[in-house]
Scaffold this active site. Structure first.
Site, PDB file in Angstrom:
ATOM      1  N   HIS A 153      -3.874  28.852  50.375  1.00 42.30           N
ATOM      2  CA  HIS A 153      -4.134  27.672  49.536  1.00 42.30           C
ATOM      3  C   HIS A 153      -4.123  28.059  48.064  1.00 42.30           C
ATOM      4  CE1 HIS A 153      -5.631  25.808  53.287  1.00 42.30           C
ATOM      5  NE2 HIS A 153      -5.365  24.663  52.676  1.00 42.30           N
ATOM      6  N   LYS A 157      -9.146  26.397  45.308  1.00 46.42           N
ATOM      7  CA  LYS A 157      -9.893  26.026  46.525  1.00 46.42           C
ATOM      8  C   LYS A 157     -11.195  26.817  46.608  1.00 46.42           C
ATOM      9  CE  LYS A 157      -9.417  25.193  51.491  1.00 46.42           C
ATOM     10  NZ  LYS A 157     -10.119  23.883  51.403  1.00 46.42           N
TER      11      LYS A 157
HETATM   12  N1  LIG Z   1      -8.796  16.850  55.126  1.00 47.88           N
HETATM   13  C1  LIG Z   1      -7.703  16.998  54.368  1.00 47.88           C
HETATM   14  O1  LIG Z   1      -6.575  16.609  54.754  1.00 47.88           O
HETATM   15  C2  LIG Z   1      -7.856  17.611  53.016  1.00 47.88           C
HETATM   16  C3  LIG Z   1      -9.094  18.025  52.611  1.00 47.88           C
HETATM   17  N2  LIG Z   1      -9.278  18.501  51.356  1.00 47.88           N
HETATM   18  C4  LIG Z   1     -10.655  18.791  50.987  1.00 47.88           C
HETATM   19  O2  LIG Z   1     -11.097  17.755  50.111  1.00 47.88           O
HETATM   20  C5  LIG Z   1     -12.038  18.267  49.172  1.00 47.88           C
HETATM   21  C6  LIG Z   1     -11.558  17.970  47.763  1.00 47.88           C
HETATM   22  O3  LIG Z   1     -10.362  18.653  47.519  1.00 47.88           O
HETATM   23  P1  LIG Z   1      -9.610  18.546  46.107  1.00 47.88           P
HETATM   24  O4  LIG Z   1      -9.287  17.139  45.816  1.00 47.88           O
HETATM   25  O5  LIG Z   1      -8.529  19.549  46.114  1.00 47.88           O
HETATM   26  O6  LIG Z   1     -10.779  19.070  45.136  1.00 47.88           O
HETATM   27  P2  LIG Z   1     -11.003  18.780  43.593  1.00 47.88           P
HETATM   28  O7  LIG Z   1     -11.985  19.801  43.119  1.00 47.88           O
HETATM   29  O8  LIG Z   1      -9.706  18.639  42.881  1.00 47.88           O
HETATM   30  O9  LIG Z   1     -11.689  17.330  43.598  1.00 47.88           O
HETATM   31  C7  LIG Z   1     -12.986  17.065  44.007  1.00 47.88           C
HETATM   32  C8  LIG Z   1     -13.555  16.081  43.019  1.00 47.88           C
HETATM   33  O10 LIG Z   1     -14.827  15.653  43.492  1.00 47.88           O
HETATM   34  C9  LIG Z   1     -15.617  15.337  42.378  1.00 47.88           C
HETATM   35  N3  LIG Z   1     -17.007  15.577  42.717  1.00 47.88           N
HETATM   36  C10 LIG Z   1     -17.702  16.751  42.735  1.00 47.88           C
HETATM   37  N4  LIG Z   1     -18.973  16.538  43.102  1.00 47.88           N
HETATM   38  C11 LIG Z   1     -19.089  15.200  43.317  1.00 47.88           C
HETATM   39  C12 LIG Z   1     -20.182  14.366  43.678  1.00 47.88           C
HETATM   40  N5  LIG Z   1     -21.414  14.855  43.909  1.00 47.88           N
HETATM   41  N6  LIG Z   1     -19.940  13.038  43.805  1.00 47.88           N
HETATM   42  C13 LIG Z   1     -18.718  12.511  43.570  1.00 47.88           C
HETATM   43  N7  LIG Z   1     -17.662  13.267  43.184  1.00 47.88           N
HETATM   44  C14 LIG Z   1     -17.851  14.589  43.072  1.00 47.88           C
HETATM   45  C15 LIG Z   1     -15.151  16.213  41.201  1.00 47.88           C
HETATM   46  O11 LIG Z   1     -14.935  15.384  40.094  1.00 47.88           O
HETATM   47  P3  LIG Z   1     -15.921  15.242  38.856  1.00 47.88           P
HETATM   48  O12 LIG Z   1     -16.163  16.596  38.284  1.00 47.88           O
HETATM   49  O13 LIG Z   1     -15.139  14.345  37.937  1.00 47.88           O
HETATM   50  O14 LIG Z   1     -17.150  14.620  39.414  1.00 47.88           O
HETATM   51  C16 LIG Z   1     -13.763  16.711  41.649  1.00 47.88           C
HETATM   52  O15 LIG Z   1     -12.738  16.276  40.776  1.00 47.88           O
HETATM   53  C17 LIG Z   1     -12.179  19.762  49.510  1.00 47.88           C
HETATM   54  O16 LIG Z   1     -13.266  19.928  50.380  1.00 47.88           O
HETATM   55  C18 LIG Z   1     -10.870  20.075  50.238  1.00 47.88           C
HETATM   56  O17 LIG Z   1     -10.964  21.172  51.079  1.00 47.88           O
HETATM   57  C19 LIG Z   1      -8.251  18.611  50.481  1.00 47.88           C
HETATM   58  C20 LIG Z   1      -6.988  18.248  50.833  1.00 47.88           C
HETATM   59  C21 LIG Z   1      -6.692  17.712  52.140  1.00 47.88           C
HETATM   60  O1  LIG Z   2      -8.475  22.268  49.695  1.00 49.25           O
HETATM   61  C1  LIG Z   2      -7.315  21.925  50.006  1.00 49.25           C
HETATM   62  O2  LIG Z   2      -6.402  21.823  49.181  1.00 49.25           O
HETATM   63  C2  LIG Z   2      -7.049  21.631  51.419  1.00 49.25           C
HETATM   64  N1  LIG Z   2      -8.060  21.641  52.248  1.00 49.25           N
HETATM   65  C3  LIG Z   2      -8.047  21.314  53.610  1.00 49.25           C
HETATM   66  C4  LIG Z   2      -8.606  22.461  54.435  1.00 49.25           C
HETATM   67  O3  LIG Z   2      -9.582  23.104  53.997  1.00 49.25           O
HETATM   68  O4  LIG Z   2      -8.121  22.701  55.535  1.00 49.25           O
HETATM   69  C5  LIG Z   2      -6.732  20.771  54.105  1.00 49.25           C
HETATM   70  C6  LIG Z   2      -5.507  21.210  53.363  1.00 49.25           C
HETATM   71  O5  LIG Z   2      -5.027  22.396  53.893  1.00 49.25           O
HETATM   72  C7  LIG Z   2      -5.684  21.275  51.853  1.00 49.25           C
END
Ligand SMILES: NC(=O)C1=CN([C@@H]2O[C@H](COP(=O)(O)OP(=O)(O)OC[C@H]3O[C@@H](n4cnc5c(N)ncnc54)[C@H](OP(=O)(O)O)[C@@H]3O)[C@@H](O)[C@H]2O)C=CC1
Ligand SMILES: O=C(O)C1=N[C@H](C(=O)O)C[C@H](O)C1
Length: 271
Positions: A153, A157
């Protein structure tokens, strides 16, 4: 025309949040009612689409989500805990892709499912759903082969191994009648000794802008099977999460899986 589904996105300013906002803007099934960020976020108060005319702004105020039918959460463990509290208080369904959650938060998710519809998936891509099924089959058909799961990743991450790698590991362990608690191997350094029979090993790569890659290696004597999935565009996860939200809205309380959603949609298209 039926009313659009009122959606709140939590973690809206993040990589996944922005991918969701871009899709939801063009999707008439949904009306965006709240774009949630953390208290103290740099985005708090800014318009979500960069247009001063839009009524929706990033906000940490959950009151703005009070009429949401469904919350889609891709934030982090703290954000997910807050989303869960909101959904239970207001009877909204919850779709979450947040990974890296501990046992206590997992239990809170499970408990919430007695009150609201919850769908948690470590990966919302169709390809990974199929990869998981293939791995189950291969792990059971080749019970004595060594199994290793490698994931890569992007450098930002925060959790490891990825939620998807763990879900693949759990699926393979289950297919072999064991558990990751018993057979998972998460670190090797120095002289860890020879591989134990039945071990399910994990290896983690972090760097650059890798969207998400998962590979399951089944290693035999003189041959190997490699099952892999590479995501090159995170809109695949966002699209999957929106499909899940459309499917989950209106379901009765319970814990739902992405496999259930795919099966029910498949049943509809073949009927
Ligand atoms: N299941 C799936 O298919 C996938 C899962 N994921 C997962 O999703 C999650 C997010 O990934 P990603 O978008 O890359 O991460 P990012 O860090 O880019 O985004 C997460 C956002 O959440 C916000 N955040 C943090 N704390 C809080 C809070 N207490 N309340 C509300 N918002 C909050 C932050 O914004 P700010 O600072 O503006 O508050 C931040 O921009 C991870 O756990 C990742 O592993 C990711 C991709 C695919
Ligand atoms: O953090 C990410 O970017 C992603 N997180 C998910 C995971 O932890 O499996 C899914 C995807 O691979 C992207």
């Amino acid at each position: 025309m039926t009313q659009p589904i009122r959606v709140a996105i939590n973690g809206a300013s993040g990589r996944m949040g922005r991918a969701l906002l871009a899709l939801i803007r063009e999707d008439r099934r949904f009306e965006l009612v709240h774009a949630g960020v953390s208290a103290g976020s740099d985005h708090d108060g800014k318009p979500v689409f960069g247009e001063l005319s839009t009524s929706i702004r990033y906000s940490h105020d959950w009151q703005l989500a009070r009429n949401a039918n469904v919350v889609i959460d891709f934030s982090g463990p703290d954000g997910l805990a807050a989303a869960l509290t909101h959904c239970v208080e207001h009877g909204a369904a919850l779709v979450t892709g947040t990974t890296g959650i501990d046992a206590s938060l997992q239990k809170q998710l499970a408990d919430a499912a007695s009150h609201i519809a919850v769908l948690h998936a470590a990966n919302f891509s169709l390809g990974v759903a199929v990869l998981t099924r293939l791995l189950r089959e291969a792990a059971a058909a080749l019970p004595d082969w060594d199994l290793e799961i490698v994931e890569s990743h992007h450098s930002r991450k925060e959790d490891a191994p990825s939620g998807t790698a763990l879900a693949l590991g759990h699926a393979a362990a289950d297919a072999r009648g064991t558990t990751l608690e018993k057979d998972g191997v998460f670190a090797r350094e120095g002289r860890p000794g020879a591989r134990h029979r039945g071990a399910i090993g994990f290896a983690v790569v972090r760097g650059g802008d890798v969207v998400g890659e998962h590979e399951a290696l089944l290693l035999g004597q003189g041959e190997r099977v490699e099952l892999s999935h590479r995501a090159t565009d995170r809109s695949i996860f966002a699209r999957g999460a929106l499909e899940a939200a459309a499917w989950l809205a209106g379901h009765k309380p319970g814990a739902y899986s992405i496999d259930q959603m795919l099966q029910s949609r498949q049943a509809k298209t073949t009927a």
